[in-house]
Design a protein around this motif. Structure first.
Motif, short mmCIF file in Angstrom:
data_model
loop_
_atom_site.label_atom_id
_atom_site.label_comp_id
_atom_site.label_asym_id
_atom_site.label_seq_id
_atom_site.Cartn_x
_atom_site.Cartn_y
_atom_site.Cartn_z
N PRO A 190 0.83 -1.22 0.00
CA PRO A 190 0.00 0.00 0.00
C PRO A 190 0.85 1.26 0.00
O PRO A 190 1.98 1.25 0.47
N ALA A 191 0.27 2.32 -0.53
CA ALA A 191 0.99 3.59 -0.65
C ALA A 191 1.37 4.11 0.74
O ALA A 191 0.58 4.04 1.68
N GLY A 192 2.59 4.62 0.82
CA GLY A 192 3.07 5.16 2.10
C GLY A 192 3.97 4.21 2.85
O GLY A 192 4.50 4.55 3.91
N GLN A 199 5.26 12.50 8.15
CA GLN A 199 5.31 13.45 7.05
C GLN A 199 5.70 12.78 5.74
O GLN A 199 5.05 12.98 4.70
N GLU A 200 6.73 11.94 5.79
CA GLU A 200 7.16 11.24 4.58
C GLU A 200 6.08 10.27 4.10
O GLU A 200 5.85 10.13 2.89
N CYS A 201 5.38 9.63 5.04
CA CYS A 201 4.31 8.69 4.69
C CYS A 201 3.19 9.39 3.92
O CYS A 201 2.73 8.90 2.89
N LEU A 202 2.77 10.56 4.40
CA LEU A 202 1.70 11.30 3.74
C LEU A 202 2.15 11.84 2.38
O LEU A 202 1.38 11.84 1.41
N LEU A 203 3.39 12.28 2.31
CA LEU A 203 3.91 12.82 1.04
C LEU A 203 4.00 11.74 -0.03
O LEU A 203 3.68 11.98 -1.20
N ILE A 204 4.41 10.53 0.36
CA ILE A 204 4.48 9.42 -0.61
C ILE A 204 3.10 9.15 -1.19
O ILE A 204 2.94 8.95 -2.41
N GLN A 205 2.08 9.17 -0.34
CA GLN A 205 0.72 8.89 -0.80
C GLN A 205 0.19 10.00 -1.70
O GLN A 205 -0.46 9.74 -2.71
N LEU A 206 0.48 11.25 -1.32
CA LEU A 206 0.00 12.37 -2.12
C LEU A 206 0.66 12.42 -3.49
O LEU A 206 0.02 12.72 -4.51
N ARG A 207 1.96 12.12 -3.54
CA ARG A 207 2.69 12.17 -4.81
C ARG A 207 2.31 11.04 -5.76
O ARG A 207 2.66 11.09 -6.94
N LYS A 208 1.64 10.02 -5.24
CA LYS A 208 1.14 8.95 -6.10
C LYS A 208 -0.18 9.33 -6.75
O LYS A 208 -0.70 8.62 -7.61
N LYS A 209 -0.76 10.44 -6.29
CA LYS A 209 -2.03 10.89 -6.85
C LYS A 209 -1.77 11.83 -8.03
O LYS A 209 -0.63 12.10 -8.40
N ASP A 210 -2.82 12.35 -8.57
CA ASP A 210 -2.73 13.25 -9.72
C ASP A 210 -2.25 14.62 -9.25
O ASP A 210 -3.03 15.43 -8.73
N THR A 211 -0.97 14.88 -9.41
CA THR A 211 -0.40 16.13 -8.91
C THR A 211 -0.81 17.35 -9.75
O THR A 211 -0.54 18.49 -9.35
N ALA A 219 -2.15 20.37 -1.01
CA ALA A 219 -2.07 19.41 0.09
C ALA A 219 -0.61 19.00 0.34
O ALA A 219 -0.18 18.86 1.48
N ILE A 220 0.14 18.82 -0.76
CA ILE A 220 1.57 18.50 -0.63
C ILE A 220 2.30 19.63 0.08
O ILE A 220 3.15 19.42 0.95
N SER A 221 1.91 20.88 -0.25
CA SER A 221 2.54 22.04 0.38
C SER A 221 2.21 22.10 1.87
O SER A 221 3.07 22.43 2.69
N GLU A 255 -8.54 16.14 1.29
CA GLU A 255 -7.59 15.29 0.57
C GLU A 255 -6.58 14.66 1.52
O GLU A 255 -6.21 13.48 1.38
N ILE A 256 -6.14 15.42 2.51
CA ILE A 256 -5.16 14.90 3.48
C ILE A 256 -5.81 13.88 4.40
O ILE A 256 -5.21 12.85 4.76
#
Length: 490
Positions: A190-192, A199-211, A219-221, A255-256
């Motif tokens: 699973p993502a993350g 912080q790194e866990c959430l960023l990994i999941q967000l960057r797998k989405k449509d940026t 949300a990444i910011s 989204e977060i």
């Protein structure tokens, strides 16, 4: 210099029987059956009547009279043939022991179908096998997977992983190689997975989405630069930093909130839940309550007749050598132990019924009203201890581990105890009633402007409950409700 003094001391010591009773009293019903089986296995002089009737031995020689071994004439003729050494060498040579061990309900066991699923680590290993890696990188990736915790995080430092590989796998890796393989694993599902912090866990999941989505970008910011403000719900600061209105921030926050802070949990298969077997049942017929004890708390135990006859036979024997005395002592010890255990079980039953009956009568209106907490009277351990004439510690042992089943749910006895709160009219009410009102007020509040503890204190005072703000805060924390700022929603 040596001195001799004569001192008089008054000591209070528990007898072995009292210790056994105390231990049995705090055992819940779900564990009592196991405890009784253990005692039955350890003490052949103790029998379960239901098992004794079921497990009659099957004779290998049908022509033999089954009563031959129990006829008094035969016992007298075979006294000289009885070998005490054989008896002392094997404590388990008795009808009960052989029958119980051979008939442990094996014939009644049925194989139930169950789902076979891969574990979290097996899923990661399966994904790793699909990646084209050389032997060294494969071993590095395996080491990283094995170092993940149950939440899916890599808590172990990179230098420690390098040492682990050198000592356990004889692989000498550089920090850059570890980082490279970690990125490979962070791409797994699973993502993350494989993150080193939230912080790194959430960023990994967000960057797998449509940026390309502006809300994802914002949300990444937020996670990258304003995670502290987000966790503390300083939404006004976030609006200024991101230059968005409240509606836009709401979409970003949503989204977060969709992300999984513990991706390892998604791979968990079966979550074990504690099995609760009620010790009591309360049924209601119009305005009359009836209390019954769970039948599992009243096993049908008895002292073995064969052991009693054996002991009587030894006592009547005129010639007693050392080995025979040891045999007599052994049998007597087992008989006494069986009697003590049966007495402790009976005393346990009486204490449970006595305590629960007092609780039911004290909280009669609560049980009649199908669990309306407004009818729950303030009650402490001493109130019940005084009613049944027992020590507070005894009531505590019963209340902390026993459950009662009612028509409106199953409850731990401890939940019926509460402190008293005095209203403006001088009436004493349970603090659980105050907690219920407090929970209702917070449940109905405007989540955009949640009620602070000071405001909740004022509301309770208007309802006649004169309590301090710090008490309101204590009750709110006991209910697991965060402070007003953390309850705020957009």
């Amino acid at each position: 210099m040596l001195k001799q003094n004569l001192q008089q001391k008054l000591l209070q010591k528990l007898s072995p029987q009292q210790i056994q009773f105390i231990k049995l009293l705090q055992v819940p019903t779900v564990s009592l059956d196991t405890r009784i089986k253990e005692e039955l296995e350890e003490n052949p002089a103790l029998e379960d009547i239901s098992l004794a009737d079921m497990n009659e031995p099957v004779e290998e020689y049908p022509d033999k009279d089954p009563d031959d071994d129990f006829k008094s004439e035969d016992r007298e003729e075979n006294n000289d043939e009885f070998n005490v050494d054989d008896y002392l060498q094997d404590d388990n040579i008795n009808d009960y022991g052989s029958k119980y061990d051979n008939n442990d309900d094996d014939d009644d066991k049925k194989e139930l179908p169950y789902a076979v699923t891969n574990t979290f680590f097996e899923n990661l290993q399966a994904q790793l096998d699909l990646v084209d890696l050389d032997d060294k990188n494969y071993l590095i990736a395996q080491q990283i997977i094995g170092s993940l915790d149950d939440d899916g995080y890599l808590r172990r430092a990179i230098p420690s992983l390098i040492d682990d590989l050198a000592f356990s796998q004889n692989v000498f890796a550089e920090e850059e190689e570890i980082e490279e393989m970690l990125k490979v694993i962070q791409a797994f599902d699973p993502a993350g997975i494989g993150a080193r912090d939230l912080q790194e866990c959430l960023l990994i999941q967000l960057r797998k989405k449509d940026t390309s989505n502006p809300f994802i970008e914002k949300a990444i910011s937020v996670v990258e630069d304003h995670l502290d403000e987000f966790t503390k719900k300083h939404y006004d600061k976030l609006e200024k930093s991101l230059n968005v209105d409240s509606e836009g921030l709401k979409d970003i926050v949503n989204e977060i909130l969709k992300l999984n802070p513990k991706p390892g949990d998604s791979g968990a298969s079966n979550v074990k839940q504690m099995q609760v077997i009620p010790d009591f049942h309360i049924s209601k017929n119009e305005d009359v309550l009836t209390l019954t004890l769970n039948s599992k708390n009243a096993p049908e135990l008895r002292v073995s007749k064969s052991y009693q006859e054996m002991f009587q036979h030894y006592e009547k024997t005129s010639e007693k050598d050392k080995k025979l005395k040891e045999a007599v002592q052994f049998v007597k010890q087992k008989l006494d132990s069986a009697k003590w255990f049966i007495d402790a079980i009976k005393q346990r039953q009486q204490t449970l019924l006595k305590t629960m009956n007092a609780i039911m009568n004290y909280q009669y209106e609560f049980f009649l009203s199908d669990g309306d907490e407004r009818n729950l009277r303030p009650m402490i351990l001493k109130d019940i201890a005084d009613r049944i004439g027992m020590d507070i510690s005894t009531v505590s042992r019963v209340a902390n581990s026993k459950y009662v089943q009612t028509e409106f749910g199953t409850f731990l006895l401890k939940s019926f105890f509460s402190e008293a709160i005095q209203t403006d009219s001088g009436e004493e009410v349970s603090n659980k009633e105050v907690k219920m009102i407090l929970e209702e007020c917070i449940g109905k509040e405007d989540k955009i402007r949640p009620l602070a503890d000071e405001k909740l204190t004022e509301i309770l005072k208007e309802k006649g409950y004169n309590i301090a703000r710090r008490t309101v805060a204590k009750y709110r924390e006991q209910l697991g409700i965060p402070v007003a700022r953390l309850r705020k929603e957009l």
